[in-house]
Design a protein around this motif. Structure first.
Motif, PDB file in Angstrom:
ATOM      1  N   GLU A   1      15.463  89.567 -51.904  1.00 18.77           N
ATOM      2  CA  GLU A   1      14.753  90.634 -51.197  1.00 18.77           C
ATOM      3  C   GLU A   1      13.399  90.930 -51.855  1.00 18.77           C
ATOM      4  O   GLU A   1      12.386  91.115 -51.163  1.00 18.77           O
ATOM      5  N   VAL A   2      13.370  90.957 -53.173  1.00 17.22           N
ATOM      6  CA  VAL A   2      12.133  91.270 -53.900  1.00 17.22           C
ATOM      7  C   VAL A   2      11.084  90.184 -53.665  1.00 17.22           C
ATOM      8  O   VAL A   2       9.914  90.475 -53.378  1.00 17.22           O
ATOM      9  N   VAL A   3      11.489  88.921 -53.768  1.00 17.02           N
ATOM     10  CA  VAL A   3      10.532  87.825 -53.587  1.00 17.02           C
ATOM     11  C   VAL A   3      10.027  87.764 -52.153  1.00 17.02           C
ATOM     12  O   VAL A   3       8.838  87.521 -51.912  1.00 17.02           O
ATOM     13  N   GLU A   4      10.904  88.001 -51.190  1.00 18.73           N
ATOM     14  CA  GLU A   4      10.477  88.041 -49.786  1.00 18.73           C
ATOM     15  C   GLU A   4       9.423  89.124 -49.591  1.00 18.73           C
ATOM     16  O   GLU A   4       8.447  88.932 -48.855  1.00 18.73           O
ATOM     17  N   MET A   5       9.606  90.288 -50.242  1.00 17.60           N
ATOM     18  CA  MET A   5       8.636  91.375 -50.128  1.00 17.60           C
ATOM     19  C   MET A   5       7.315  91.001 -50.805  1.00 17.60           C
ATOM     20  O   MET A   5       6.229  91.176 -50.232  1.00 17.60           O
ATOM     21  N   LEU A   6       7.388  90.439 -52.001  1.00 22.24           N
ATOM     22  CA  LEU A   6       6.173  90.089 -52.745  1.00 22.24           C
ATOM     23  C   LEU A   6       5.394  88.966 -52.070  1.00 22.24           C
ATOM     24  O   LEU A   6       4.174  88.865 -52.245  1.00 22.24           O
ATOM     25  N   LYS A   7       6.082  88.134 -51.316  1.00 26.69           N
ATOM     26  CA  LYS A   7       5.417  87.040 -50.600  1.00 26.69           C
ATOM     27  C   LYS A   7       4.277  87.564 -49.736  1.00 26.69           C
ATOM     28  O   LYS A   7       3.231  86.939 -49.595  1.00 26.69           O
ATOM     29  N   GLY A   8       4.482  88.748 -49.160  1.00 27.40           N
ATOM     30  CA  GLY A   8       3.451  89.348 -48.316  1.00 27.40           C
ATOM     31  C   GLY A   8       2.231  89.834 -49.074  1.00 27.40           C
ATOM     32  O   GLY A   8       1.199  90.117 -48.472  1.00 27.40           O
ATOM     33  N   TYR A   9       2.346  89.953 -50.402  1.00 27.82           N
ATOM     34  CA  TYR A   9       1.219  90.411 -51.228  1.00 27.82           C
ATOM     35  C   TYR A   9       0.541  89.275 -51.986  1.00 27.82           C
ATOM     36  O   TYR A   9      -0.437  89.499 -52.692  1.00 27.82           O
ATOM     37  N   LEU A  10       1.051  88.062 -51.851  1.00 25.72           N
ATOM     38  CA  LEU A  10       0.438  86.922 -52.533  1.00 25.72           C
ATOM     39  C   LEU A  10      -0.635  86.290 -51.652  1.00 25.72           C
ATOM     40  O   LEU A  10      -0.457  86.141 -50.434  1.00 25.72           O
ATOM     41  N   ALA A  11      -1.752  85.910 -52.268  1.00 22.90           N
ATOM     42  CA  ALA A  11      -2.776  85.160 -51.547  1.00 22.90           C
ATOM     43  C   ALA A  11      -2.183  83.837 -51.073  1.00 22.90           C
ATOM     44  O   ALA A  11      -1.118  83.417 -51.532  1.00 22.90           O
ATOM     45  N   GLU A  12      -2.859  83.167 -50.151  1.00 25.73           N
ATOM     46  CA  GLU A  12      -2.319  81.942 -49.558  1.00 25.73           C
ATOM     47  C   GLU A  12      -1.955  80.909 -50.619  1.00 25.73           C
ATOM     48  O   GLU A  12      -0.968  80.184 -50.481  1.00 25.73           O
ATOM     49  N   ASP A  13      -2.755  80.836 -51.679  1.00 27.93           N
ATOM     50  CA  ASP A  13      -2.452  79.904 -52.778  1.00 27.93           C
ATOM     51  C   ASP A  13      -1.974  80.664 -54.017  1.00 27.93           C
ATOM     52  O   ASP A  13      -1.993  80.133 -55.125  1.00 27.93           O
ATOM     53  N   GLY A  14      -1.553  81.926 -53.823  1.00 22.45           N
ATOM     54  CA  GLY A  14      -1.106  82.752 -54.941  1.00 22.45           C
ATOM     55  C   GLY A  14       0.179  82.229 -55.562  1.00 22.45           C
ATOM     56  O   GLY A  14       0.976  81.547 -54.907  1.00 22.45           O
ATOM     57  N   VAL A  15       0.382  82.576 -56.822  1.00 24.20           N
ATOM     58  CA  VAL A  15       1.529  82.069 -57.561  1.00 24.20           C
ATOM     59  C   VAL A  15       2.373  83.222 -58.087  1.00 24.20           C
ATOM     60  O   VAL A  15       1.845  84.253 -58.500  1.00 24.20           O
ATOM     61  N   LEU A  16       3.683  83.050 -58.046  1.00 25.23           N
ATOM     62  CA  LEU A  16       4.590  84.017 -58.630  1.00 25.23           C
ATOM     63  C   LEU A  16       5.116  83.432 -59.938  1.00 25.23           C
ATOM     64  O   LEU A  16       5.633  82.312 -59.955  1.00 25.23           O
ATOM     65  N   VAL A  17       4.955  84.177 -61.013  1.00 21.07           N
ATOM     66  CA  VAL A  17       5.366  83.716 -62.338  1.00 21.07           C
ATOM     67  C   VAL A  17       6.593  84.518 -62.757  1.00 21.07           C
ATOM     68  O   VAL A  17       6.503  85.717 -62.995  1.00 21.07           O
ATOM     69  N   THR A  18       7.741  83.868 -62.824  1.00 21.45           N
ATOM     70  CA  THR A  18       8.954  84.589 -63.178  1.00 21.45           C
ATOM     71  C   THR A  18       9.168  84.602 -64.687  1.00 21.45           C
ATOM     72  O   THR A  18       9.117  83.564 -65.340  1.00 21.45           O
ATOM     73  N   PHE A  19       9.384  85.798 -65.221  1.00 18.03           N
ATOM     74  CA  PHE A  19       9.691  85.994 -66.637  1.00 18.03           C
ATOM     75  C   PHE A  19      11.171  86.346 -66.809  1.00 18.03           C
ATOM     76  O   PHE A  19      11.564  86.882 -67.827  1.00 18.03           O
ATOM     77  N   GLN A  20      11.955  86.062 -65.801  1.00 15.62           N
ATOM     78  CA  GLN A  20      13.350  86.491 -65.784  1.00 15.62           C
ATOM     79  C   GLN A  20      14.231  85.575 -66.629  1.00 15.62           C
ATOM     80  O   GLN A  20      13.851  84.451 -66.957  1.00 15.62           O
ATOM     81  N   ASN A  21      15.418  86.081 -66.945  1.00 11.48           N
ATOM     82  CA  ASN A  21      16.382  85.289 -67.692  1.00 11.48           C
ATOM     83  C   ASN A  21      17.086  84.302 -66.770  1.00 11.48           C
ATOM     84  O   ASN A  21      16.974  84.373 -65.553  1.00 11.48           O
ATOM     85  N   GLY A  22      17.856  83.409 -67.369  1.00 15.13           N
ATOM     86  CA  GLY A  22      18.636  82.477 -66.574  1.00 15.13           C
ATOM     87  C   GLY A  22      17.787  81.374 -65.982  1.00 15.13           C
ATOM     88  O   GLY A  22      16.844  80.876 -66.604  1.00 15.13           O
ATOM     89  N   LEU A  23      18.102  80.990 -64.734  1.00 12.13           N
ATOM     90  CA  LEU A  23      17.440  79.867 -64.066  1.00 12.13           C
ATOM     91  C   LEU A  23      16.989  80.298 -62.663  1.00 12.13           C
ATOM     92  O   LEU A  23      17.512  79.808 -61.649  1.00 12.13           O
ATOM     93  N   PRO A  24      16.013  81.225 -62.572  1.00 11.47           N
ATOM     94  CA  PRO A  24      15.681  81.812 -61.272  1.00 11.47           C
ATOM     95  C   PRO A  24      14.731  80.996 -60.400  1.00 11.47           C
ATOM     96  O   PRO A  24      14.571  81.293 -59.214  1.00 11.47           O
ATOM     97  N   GLU A  25      14.093  79.955 -60.968  1.00  9.36           N
ATOM     98  CA  GLU A  25      13.014  79.271 -60.243  1.00  9.36           C
ATOM     99  C   GLU A  25      13.467  78.594 -58.949  1.00  9.36           C
ATOM    100  O   GLU A  25      12.708  78.549 -57.973  1.00  9.36           O
ATOM    101  N   VAL A  26      14.693  78.082 -58.931  1.00  5.59           N
ATOM    102  CA  VAL A  26      15.157  77.343 -57.748  1.00  5.59           C
ATOM    103  C   VAL A  26      15.214  78.244 -56.518  1.00  5.59           C
ATOM    104  O   VAL A  26      14.703  77.881 -55.443  1.00  5.59           O
ATOM    105  N   LEU A  27      15.808  79.421 -56.652  1.00  9.56           N
ATOM    106  CA  LEU A  27      15.887  80.349 -55.523  1.00  9.56           C
ATOM    107  C   LEU A  27      14.489  80.771 -55.072  1.00  9.56           C
ATOM    108  O   LEU A  27      14.197  80.805 -53.869  1.00  9.56           O
ATOM    109  N   ILE A  28      13.629  81.078 -56.039  1.00  9.99           N
ATOM    110  CA  ILE A  28      12.277  81.531 -55.692  1.00  9.99           C
ATOM    111  C   ILE A  28      11.502  80.422 -54.985  1.00  9.99           C
ATOM    112  O   ILE A  28      10.758  80.668 -54.027  1.00  9.99           O
ATOM    113  N   ALA A  29      11.676  79.185 -55.440  1.00  9.13           N
ATOM    114  CA  ALA A  29      10.994  78.049 -54.814  1.00  9.13           C
ATOM    115  C   ALA A  29      11.459  77.846 -53.380  1.00  9.13           C
ATOM    116  O   ALA A  29      10.679  77.407 -52.522  1.00  9.13           O
ATOM    117  N   ASP A  30      12.702  78.167 -53.085  1.00 10.00           N
ATOM    118  CA  ASP A  30      13.210  78.063 -51.715  1.00 10.00           C
ATOM    119  C   ASP A  30      12.464  78.995 -50.774  1.00 10.00           C
ATOM    120  O   ASP A  30      12.343  78.719 -49.577  1.00 10.00           O
TER     121      ASP A  30
END
Length: 334
Positions: free
Chosen positions: A82-111
């Protein structure tokens, strides 16, 4: 480059204060209105192993507007989709999201965003929020470092800009084997954070007594073993090869590993796990994304993880109020 830290709690506040103090521009966003009010009126106060105050730009999510070239994601993972879907609307077309989270979150975010718009970053230092606007740096100043990488072979064009921004606080290692870097941080979190939350203590207090250190060592060994079974090469942390130092097969190397553990964590001995901080605030933890990730991967590669399984079980019982974080919980590992 317009940049924000979304979920600017203890780590994000200190990172934002360092970047701003060094002349960088970054916005701190947090749902905690009291924290945002304190940051906006008094600035960020950083105490602990350092001591300084810094004016910062801070506001709540409902005040967000416009587009960002980079957003540093520092929220817990429970509501990542839900958070990434919301932030997607605030990213520029070539904007990048940098995750500082624990575990292995990149796969879900990349989806959600695509691999080329996701960067991952691990930090080798810790922090605790003491009160609104006041955060404690619990690691030594010479331990302020980051590992930055991408799961995509093609780096986002903002990669170098993100690196320079982080370098305003500490050293940045660019990791080609980023999944190996993720696992080196996950190993530390599963072992030291896991026991910190189970026992209600700091990393150093979990590593010092022989009985709890025995569990920490077993948790580390499980992480190393599942990575070996899955063909993952665990990367060094701050120049130290964790596998070489702490893995063992015979009794002599096991004894050496056991001796090294408190020494290996001494720069972070005062660190209190974010999972324990969540428990103390009556919140659910990220144990499923930390120790649970080790257990899940262990099942995938056919490698048993009984100690990590037990940490997940105990912490869920603590969340439900059936247990307390205390040293008496060691009895459940026998």
């Amino acid at each position: 480059m317009r940049t924000a830290i979304y979920g600017a709690g203890s780590l994000g506040t200190i990172l934002g204060a360092y970047i701003t103090r060094a002349g960088g521009q970054i916005e701190l966003i947090n749902r905690n209105k009291a924290h945002v009010e304190a940051l906006s009126t008094k600035g960020a106060k950083v105490v602990g192993t350092v001591d300084f105050e810094q004016k910062v730009t801070a506001y709540t999510p409902d005040m967000m507007s416009g587009e960002y070239d980079a957003i540093f994601l520092m929220t817990k993972q429970q509501n990542n989709k839900e958070v990434v879907e919301m932030l997607k609307g605030y990213l520029a077309e070539d904007g990048v999201l940098v995750t500082f989270q624990n575990g292995l979150p990149e796969v879900l975010i990349a989806d959600i965003l695509g691999e080329d718009r996701v960067l991952g970053c691990t930090v080798a230092w810790g922090a605790t929020m003491l009160s609104p606007g006041v955060c404690e740096l619990t690691s030594e100043p010479d331990a302020l470092s980051f590992s930055l990488g991408s799961i995509s072979p093609k780096r986002n064009r903002h990669f170098d800009q993100v690196k320079k921004l982080l370098e305003l606080m500490g050293t940045v290692d660019v990791e080609e084997n980023f999944i190996g870097t993720r696992w080196s941080k996950l190993l530390i979190n599963a072992s030291f954070s896991g026991m910190s939350a189970v026992l209600g203590c700091t990393f150093g207090e979990a590593a010092a007594p022989k009985e709890s250190r025995r569990i920490v060592q077993a948790l580390i060994k499980e992480c190393i073993d599942v990575c070996a079974a899955g063909g993952i090469r665990i990367e060094p942390v701050q120049g130290k090869d964790i596998v070489k130092l702490l893995d063992y097969k015979g009794s002599l190397k096991k004894a050496i590993s056991f001796f090294i553990i408190p020494i290996a964590i001494r720069k972070h001995a005062k660190l209190k796990a974010s999972m324990l901080q969540d428990i103390e605030k009556g919140k659910l933890t990220e144990v499923d994304a930390i120790n649970g990730s080790v257990s899940d991967y262990g099942r995938k590669v056919g490698c048993p993880t009984p100690m990590n399984d037990k940490v997940v079980e105990i912490i869920h019982k603590i969340e439900k109020g059936e247990l307390k974080p205390e040293s008496d919980n060691l009895k459940y590992f026998k």
